[in-house]
Write an enzyme that holds these catalytic residues in place. Structure first.
Site, PDB file in Angstrom:
ATOM      1  N   VAL A   1       0.834  -1.202   0.000  1.00  0.00           N
ATOM      2  CA  VAL A   1       0.000   0.000   0.000  1.00  0.00           C
ATOM      3  C   VAL A   1       0.868   1.252   0.000  1.00  0.00           C
ATOM      4  CG1 VAL A   1      -1.713   1.271   1.370  1.00  0.00           C
ATOM      5  CG2 VAL A   1      -1.773  -1.226   1.324  1.00  0.00           C
ATOM      6  N   CYS A   2       0.444   2.263  -0.776  1.00  0.00           N
ATOM      7  CA  CYS A   2       1.009   3.607  -0.686  1.00  0.00           C
ATOM      8  C   CYS A   2      -0.109   4.592  -1.047  1.00  0.00           C
ATOM      9  CB  CYS A   2       2.247   3.778  -1.566  1.00  0.00           C
ATOM     10  SG  CYS A   2       1.932   3.847  -3.334  1.00  0.00           S
ATOM     11  N   ARG A   3       0.234   5.802  -1.400  1.00  0.00           N
ATOM     12  CA  ARG A   3      -0.796   6.796  -1.699  1.00  0.00           C
ATOM     13  C   ARG A   3      -1.469   6.546  -3.043  1.00  0.00           C
ATOM     14  NH1 ARG A   3      -0.884  11.360  -4.502  1.00  0.00           N
ATOM     15  NH2 ARG A   3       1.373  11.376  -4.755  1.00  0.00           N
TER      16      ARG A   3
ATOM     17  N   GLY B   1      -0.153   4.034  -5.578  1.00  0.00           N
ATOM     18  CA  GLY B   1       0.171   2.753  -6.214  1.00  0.00           C
ATOM     19  C   GLY B   1       1.548   2.704  -6.846  1.00  0.00           C
TER      20      GLY B   1
END
Length: 87
Positions: free
Chosen positions: A62-64, A66
């Protein structure tokens, strides 16, 4: 690379499924808000912390947006992990 949407992750969590989520954002981003129960490993530290992960477990990165989680997914796949990128 396997991918899953944020909506799909949310639905799976709401259905009571136990997911192994790894947030690869920076510390200040995670402090501003994150999914409860997530494991935080900043992307820049991932190669030094792979020993904390289990190759027998599936992970969702997960990140902001992708991008960083996509880099993390590619790296962990190359190391033999079962990972999916949340986009």
């Amino acid at each position: 690379m396997k991918e899953i949407t944020a909506k799909e992750v949310q639905q799976r969590i709401e259905n009571g499924e136990k997911l192994n989520l790894i947030d690869v954002r920076e510390v200040d981003e995670v402090q501003a808000g994150h999914i409860p129960g997530i494991t935080h490993i900043p992307l820049g530290l991932l190669e030094f912390r792979t020993h904390e992960l289990d190759k027998n477990i599936s992970y969702i990165m997960v990140c902001r947006s992708g991008g960083r989680s996509g880099q993390a997914t590619q790296y962990l796949q190359s190391q033999g992990f079962d990972v999916t990128n949340m986009t």
